[in-house]
Scaffold this motif. Structure first.
Motif, PDB file in Angstrom:
ATOM      1  N   VAL A  71      -8.282  12.970 -38.725  1.00  0.00           N
ATOM      2  CA  VAL A  71      -9.800  12.760 -38.764  1.00  0.00           C
ATOM      3  C   VAL A  71     -10.532  12.269 -40.111  1.00  0.00           C
ATOM      4  CG1 VAL A  71     -10.301  14.023 -36.508  1.00  0.00           C
ATOM      5  CG2 VAL A  71     -10.446  15.200 -38.599  1.00  0.00           C
ATOM      6  N   PRO A  72     -11.362  11.548 -40.474  1.00  0.00           N
ATOM      7  CA  PRO A  72     -11.885  11.465 -41.524  1.00  0.00           C
ATOM      8  C   PRO A  72     -12.597  12.935 -42.367  1.00  0.00           C
ATOM      9  CG  PRO A  72     -13.336  10.361 -40.015  1.00  0.00           C
ATOM     10  CD  PRO A  72     -12.207  11.000 -39.260  1.00  0.00           C
ATOM     11  N   THR A  78     -20.743   8.051 -41.132  1.00  0.00           N
ATOM     12  CA  THR A  78     -20.317   7.443 -39.726  1.00  0.00           C
ATOM     13  C   THR A  78     -18.767   7.507 -39.598  1.00  0.00           C
ATOM     14  OG1 THR A  78     -19.919   5.302 -40.637  1.00  0.00           O
ATOM     15  CG2 THR A  78     -22.052   5.664 -39.724  1.00  0.00           C
ATOM     16  N   VAL A  79     -18.436   7.677 -38.522  1.00  0.00           N
ATOM     17  CA  VAL A  79     -16.909   7.906 -38.235  1.00  0.00           C
ATOM     18  C   VAL A  79     -16.061   6.504 -38.383  1.00  0.00           C
ATOM     19  CG1 VAL A  79     -15.264   8.807 -36.593  1.00  0.00           C
ATOM     20  CG2 VAL A  79     -17.550   9.775 -36.481  1.00  0.00           C
ATOM     21  N   PRO A  80     -15.509   6.436 -39.520  1.00  0.00           N
ATOM     22  CA  PRO A  80     -14.719   5.302 -39.801  1.00  0.00           C
ATOM     23  C   PRO A  80     -13.465   5.389 -38.990  1.00  0.00           C
ATOM     24  CG  PRO A  80     -14.585   6.711 -41.371  1.00  0.00           C
ATOM     25  CD  PRO A  80     -15.343   7.294 -40.723  1.00  0.00           C
ATOM     26  N   LEU A  81     -13.029   4.090 -38.590  1.00  0.00           N
ATOM     27  CA  LEU A  81     -11.584   4.078 -38.058  1.00  0.00           C
ATOM     28  C   LEU A  81     -10.364   3.941 -39.183  1.00  0.00           C
ATOM     29  CD1 LEU A  81     -12.245   1.638 -35.217  1.00  0.00           C
ATOM     30  CD2 LEU A  81     -12.392   4.075 -35.176  1.00  0.00           C
ATOM     31  N   GLY A  82     -10.619   3.643 -40.175  1.00  0.00           N
ATOM     32  CA  GLY A  82      -9.764   3.352 -41.489  1.00  0.00           C
ATOM     33  C   GLY A  82     -10.358   3.388 -42.705  1.00  0.00           C
ATOM     34  N   ARG A 100      -7.381  10.087 -34.256  1.00  0.00           N
ATOM     35  CA  ARG A 100      -8.407  10.527 -33.310  1.00  0.00           C
ATOM     36  C   ARG A 100      -9.707   9.568 -32.969  1.00  0.00           C
ATOM     37  NH1 ARG A 100      -7.585  12.581 -29.438  1.00  0.00           N
ATOM     38  NH2 ARG A 100      -9.487  13.719 -29.148  1.00  0.00           N
ATOM     39  N   PRO A 101     -10.348   9.085 -34.088  1.00  0.00           N
ATOM     40  CA  PRO A 101     -11.298   8.245 -33.591  1.00  0.00           C
ATOM     41  C   PRO A 101     -10.795   6.927 -33.081  1.00  0.00           C
ATOM     42  CG  PRO A 101     -11.717   8.993 -36.028  1.00  0.00           C
ATOM     43  CD  PRO A 101     -10.451   9.443 -35.421  1.00  0.00           C
TER      44      PRO A 101
END
Length: 142
Positions: A71-72, A78-82, A100-101
Protein backbone atom coordinates in the motif's frame (compact mmCIF):
# COMPACT_ATOMS: atom_id res chain seq x y z
CA UNK A 1 -4.22 -67.89 29.19
CA UNK A 2 -3.17 -66.80 32.61
CA UNK A 3 0.34 -65.69 31.88
CA UNK A 4 2.07 -63.38 34.32
CA UNK A 5 3.23 -61.06 31.49
CA UNK A 6 0.70 -58.77 29.79
CA UNK A 7 0.47 -59.31 26.07
CA UNK A 8 1.91 -55.98 24.85
CA UNK A 9 3.98 -55.73 21.73
CA UNK A 10 7.68 -55.28 22.36
CA UNK A 11 7.76 -51.91 20.58
CA UNK A 12 5.33 -49.05 21.15
CA UNK A 13 3.01 -48.28 18.27
CA UNK A 14 3.53 -44.95 16.49
CA UNK A 15 0.81 -42.49 17.40
CA UNK A 16 -0.81 -40.74 14.45
CA UNK A 17 -4.28 -40.02 13.32
CA UNK A 18 -5.54 -41.76 10.24
CA UNK A 19 -9.25 -41.44 10.64
CA UNK A 20 -11.36 -43.52 8.35
CA UNK A 21 -8.37 -44.61 6.27
CA UNK A 22 -7.94 -41.23 4.55
CA UNK A 23 -4.18 -41.19 4.90
CA UNK A 24 -1.78 -38.54 6.10
CA UNK A 25 -2.71 -34.92 5.64
CA UNK A 26 -0.39 -32.80 3.61
CA UNK A 27 -0.24 -29.90 1.20
CA UNK A 28 -3.13 -29.52 -1.21
CA UNK A 29 -0.86 -28.97 -4.19
CA UNK A 30 2.82 -29.50 -4.89
CA UNK A 31 5.03 -26.38 -4.95
CA UNK A 32 5.30 -26.26 -8.77
CA UNK A 33 1.53 -25.90 -9.19
CA UNK A 34 0.21 -22.30 -9.37
CA UNK A 35 -2.25 -23.02 -6.56
CA UNK A 36 0.62 -22.85 -4.08
CA UNK A 37 1.76 -19.40 -5.26
CA UNK A 38 0.69 -16.58 -2.97
CA UNK A 39 -1.21 -13.56 -4.27
CA UNK A 40 1.81 -11.34 -3.60
CA UNK A 41 4.10 -13.66 -5.60
CA UNK A 42 1.58 -13.84 -8.43
CA UNK A 43 1.35 -10.03 -8.47
CA UNK A 44 5.16 -9.70 -8.55
CA UNK A 45 5.20 -12.07 -11.52
CA UNK A 46 2.68 -9.86 -13.36
CA UNK A 47 4.86 -6.79 -12.75
CA UNK A 48 7.98 -8.69 -13.86
CA UNK A 49 6.26 -9.84 -17.07
CA UNK A 50 5.25 -6.27 -17.83
CA UNK A 51 8.77 -4.97 -17.15
CA UNK A 52 10.36 -7.62 -19.37
CA UNK A 53 7.94 -6.73 -22.16
CA UNK A 54 8.94 -3.04 -21.92
CA UNK A 55 12.68 -3.70 -21.53
CA UNK A 56 12.75 -5.31 -24.99
CA UNK A 57 11.64 -2.00 -26.45
CA UNK A 58 13.42 0.31 -23.97
CA UNK A 59 16.83 -1.15 -22.95
CA UNK A 60 17.54 1.84 -20.65
CA UNK A 61 14.93 0.44 -18.24
CA UNK A 62 17.54 -2.10 -17.09
CA UNK A 63 18.89 0.65 -14.80
CA UNK A 64 15.47 1.29 -13.19
CA UNK A 65 14.45 -0.45 -9.96
CA UNK A 66 10.93 -1.87 -10.19
CA UNK A 67 9.32 -2.50 -6.81
CA UNK A 68 6.01 -3.82 -5.50
CA UNK A 69 4.68 -2.45 -2.22
CA UNK A 70 1.44 -3.48 -0.58
CA UNK A 71 0.00 0.00 0.00
CA UNK A 72 1.10 3.61 -0.43
CA UNK A 73 2.21 5.67 2.55
CA UNK A 74 -0.26 7.62 4.68
CA UNK A 75 0.90 10.99 3.30
CA UNK A 76 -0.96 10.39 0.01
CA UNK A 77 -4.20 12.37 -0.47
CA UNK A 78 -5.60 9.91 -3.00
CA UNK A 79 -4.81 6.23 -3.37
CA UNK A 80 -2.30 5.90 -6.23
CA UNK A 81 -1.77 2.67 -8.15
CA UNK A 82 1.91 3.40 -8.74
CA UNK A 83 4.66 5.96 -8.44
CA UNK A 84 7.79 6.91 -10.40
CA UNK A 85 10.82 8.40 -8.65
CA UNK A 86 13.58 9.96 -10.75
CA UNK A 87 17.18 8.97 -10.25
CA UNK A 88 19.26 11.02 -7.84
CA UNK A 89 22.91 10.99 -6.92
CA UNK A 90 23.77 7.47 -5.78
CA UNK A 91 20.22 6.15 -6.22
CA UNK A 92 18.71 4.71 -9.41
CA UNK A 93 15.27 5.64 -10.70
CA UNK A 94 12.41 3.65 -9.23
CA UNK A 95 8.97 2.57 -10.34
CA UNK A 96 6.68 1.39 -7.55
CA UNK A 97 3.41 -0.49 -8.10
CA UNK A 98 1.02 -0.74 -5.16
CA UNK A 99 -0.43 -4.23 -4.97
CA UNK A 100 -3.57 -3.83 -2.83
CA UNK A 101 -5.07 -0.82 -4.66
CA UNK A 102 -4.57 -2.60 -8.00
CA UNK A 103 -6.06 -5.86 -6.72
CA UNK A 104 -9.10 -4.04 -5.35
CA UNK A 105 -9.82 -2.39 -8.70
CA UNK A 106 -9.45 -5.56 -10.77
CA UNK A 107 -12.20 -8.20 -10.84
CA UNK A 108 -10.20 -11.16 -12.15
CA UNK A 109 -6.66 -12.22 -13.07
CA UNK A 110 -6.87 -11.03 -16.69
CA UNK A 111 -8.14 -7.63 -15.66
CA UNK A 112 -5.43 -7.45 -12.97
CA UNK A 113 -2.69 -8.27 -15.50
CA UNK A 114 -3.97 -5.57 -17.84
CA UNK A 115 -4.17 -2.99 -15.04
CA UNK A 116 -0.67 -3.86 -13.79
CA UNK A 117 0.73 -3.38 -17.29
CA UNK A 118 -1.08 -0.05 -17.69
CA UNK A 119 0.27 1.19 -14.34
CA UNK A 120 3.83 0.14 -15.24
CA UNK A 121 3.55 1.79 -18.67
CA UNK A 122 2.18 5.02 -17.15
CA UNK A 123 4.94 5.20 -14.55
CA UNK A 124 7.68 4.45 -17.11
CA UNK A 125 6.21 7.12 -19.40
CA UNK A 126 6.28 9.60 -16.52
CA UNK A 127 9.87 8.65 -15.76
CA UNK A 128 10.99 9.00 -19.40
CA UNK A 129 8.91 12.12 -20.04
CA UNK A 130 6.94 10.47 -22.84
CA UNK A 131 3.30 9.64 -23.46
CA UNK A 132 2.14 6.13 -22.48
CA UNK A 133 1.24 5.42 -26.14
CA UNK A 134 4.84 6.04 -27.21
CA UNK A 135 6.17 3.74 -24.46
CA UNK A 136 3.83 0.92 -25.47
CA UNK A 137 1.85 1.33 -28.71
CA UNK A 138 -0.78 -1.14 -27.43
CA UNK A 139 -1.47 0.98 -24.33
CA UNK A 140 -5.22 1.42 -23.81
CA UNK A 141 -6.16 -0.96 -26.63
CA UNK A 142 -6.26 -4.26 -24.77
Amino acid sequence: MDSPEPSHPSEPRPRHRDRHGRGMRGPVAPPQVPLSVSRAESFRDLVQDSVERLERRWPQLADVDFMVLDVPGPQEQTVPLGRAVSAEKGRPAQVVVYRRPVEIRAKNRDERALLVHEVVVEQVADLLGLSPESVDPRYGQE
